[in-house]
Design an enzyme around this catalytic site. Structure first.
Site, short mmCIF file in Angstrom:
data_model
loop_
_atom_site.label_atom_id
_atom_site.label_comp_id
_atom_site.label_asym_id
_atom_site.label_seq_id
_atom_site.Cartn_x
_atom_site.Cartn_y
_atom_site.Cartn_z
N CYS A 114 0.99 -1.18 0.11
CA CYS A 114 -0.02 0.15 0.03
C CYS A 114 0.88 1.21 0.04
CB CYS A 114 -0.92 -0.10 1.12
SG CYS A 114 -2.40 -0.87 1.09
N HIS B 204 -6.63 -3.11 -0.87
CA HIS B 204 -5.82 -4.05 -0.42
C HIS B 204 -6.58 -5.13 -0.09
CE1 HIS B 204 -2.80 -5.08 3.09
NE2 HIS B 204 -4.02 -5.73 3.65
N GLY C 255 5.26 -19.83 1.31
CA GLY C 255 6.30 -18.44 1.36
C GLY C 255 5.84 -17.30 1.18
N THR D 269 5.46 -13.64 1.88
CA THR D 269 6.05 -12.68 2.79
C THR D 269 5.37 -11.26 3.03
OG1 THR D 269 7.56 -11.91 1.31
CG2 THR D 269 8.24 -13.74 2.69
N HIS E 290 -0.26 -8.40 1.08
CA HIS E 290 -1.17 -7.76 0.15
C HIS E 290 -1.05 -8.35 -1.04
CE1 HIS E 290 -2.48 -3.68 -1.80
NE2 HIS E 290 -2.26 -4.26 -2.80
N HIS F 240 -0.49 -10.51 -4.25
CA HIS F 240 0.30 -10.23 -5.50
C HIS F 240 0.51 -11.08 -6.46
CE1 HIS F 240 3.01 -11.09 -2.12
NE2 HIS F 240 3.57 -11.71 -2.96
P1 AMP Z 1 6.09 -13.28 -1.59
O1 AMP Z 1 7.16 -13.97 -1.30
O2 AMP Z 1 5.30 -14.24 -2.46
O3 AMP Z 1 5.11 -12.81 -0.58
O4 AMP Z 1 6.62 -12.00 -2.52
C1 AMP Z 1 7.10 -10.92 -1.97
C2 AMP Z 1 8.03 -10.19 -2.92
O5 AMP Z 1 7.93 -8.98 -2.57
C3 AMP Z 1 9.23 -10.91 -2.85
O6 AMP Z 1 9.72 -11.40 -4.09
C4 AMP Z 1 10.27 -9.74 -2.40
O7 AMP Z 1 11.45 -9.79 -3.54
C5 AMP Z 1 9.38 -8.52 -3.11
N1 AMP Z 1 9.69 -7.28 -2.23
C6 AMP Z 1 9.63 -7.04 -1.02
N2 AMP Z 1 9.84 -5.62 -0.78
C7 AMP Z 1 9.98 -5.03 -1.94
C8 AMP Z 1 9.84 -3.74 -2.56
N3 AMP Z 1 10.28 -2.63 -1.54
N4 AMP Z 1 10.04 -3.48 -3.89
C9 AMP Z 1 9.89 -4.33 -4.57
N5 AMP Z 1 9.50 -5.70 -4.38
C10 AMP Z 1 9.57 -6.21 -2.94
ZN ZN Z 2 -1.83 -3.21 1.12
#
Ligand code: AMP
Ligand code: ZN
Length: 114
Positions: free
Chosen positions: A7, A46, A93, A95, A98, A100
């Site tokens: 967000c 969100h 996995g 992390t 939100h 994506h």
């Molecule tokens: P997931 O593990 O499927 O939740 O994917 C989260 C993704 O967000 C990971 O591939 C991270 O590399 C990416 N990520 C985390 N912080 C950032 C950020 N500030 N800008 C771009 N990507 C990010």
């Molecule tokens: Zn969000």
């Protein structure tokens, strides 16, 4: 959702490399790419995870796939195929909570659950 990383990226409070934006969707480069093209497609609304998708908010999910199709048509790296991944929950996995869609392109991918 003031403490949500994605967000904050949508709001411009945290910098990102923007690929595409419209009224419903934001697309930006993953900060830790695992493929020549590694983009994240997110709804501006969100939604934490796949299990929070319901009949009231699911229209944005089909829009996300329309955006992915449009981006794929516009970039040569997609012409021989690409992959879309959405991790949900701890075992997958996830992390960032939100929802994506990782869009990976520019290489031939293997297939593993590791
Ligand atoms: P997931 O593990 O499927 O939740 O994917 C989260 C993704 O967000 C990971 O591939 C991270 O590399 C990416 N990520 C985390 N912080 C950032 C950020 N500030 N800008 C771009 N990507 C990010
Ligand atoms: Zn969000």
């Amino acid at each position: 959702m003031n403490d949500c990383l994605f967000c904050k990226i949508i709001a411009g409070e945290i910098p990102s490399t923007k690929i595409y934006e419209d009224d419903k969707v934001f697309v930006f480069a993953d900060i830790n790419p695992i493929a020549p093209i590694h983009w994240l497609v997110i709804p501006k609304q969100h939604i934490a995870k796949i299990t929070d998708v319901n009949e009231d908010n699911s229209a944005v999910i089909s829009h996300i796939y329309e955006v992915i199709a449009k981006l794929a048509a516009e970039h040569d790296e997609f012409k021989d195929g690409f992959r879309v991944i959405s991790n949900c929950g701890e075992n997958a996995g996830q992390t960032v909570f939100h929802i994506h869609f990782h869009v990976l392109a520019g290489a031939k991918f293997g297939w593993s659950v590791d």
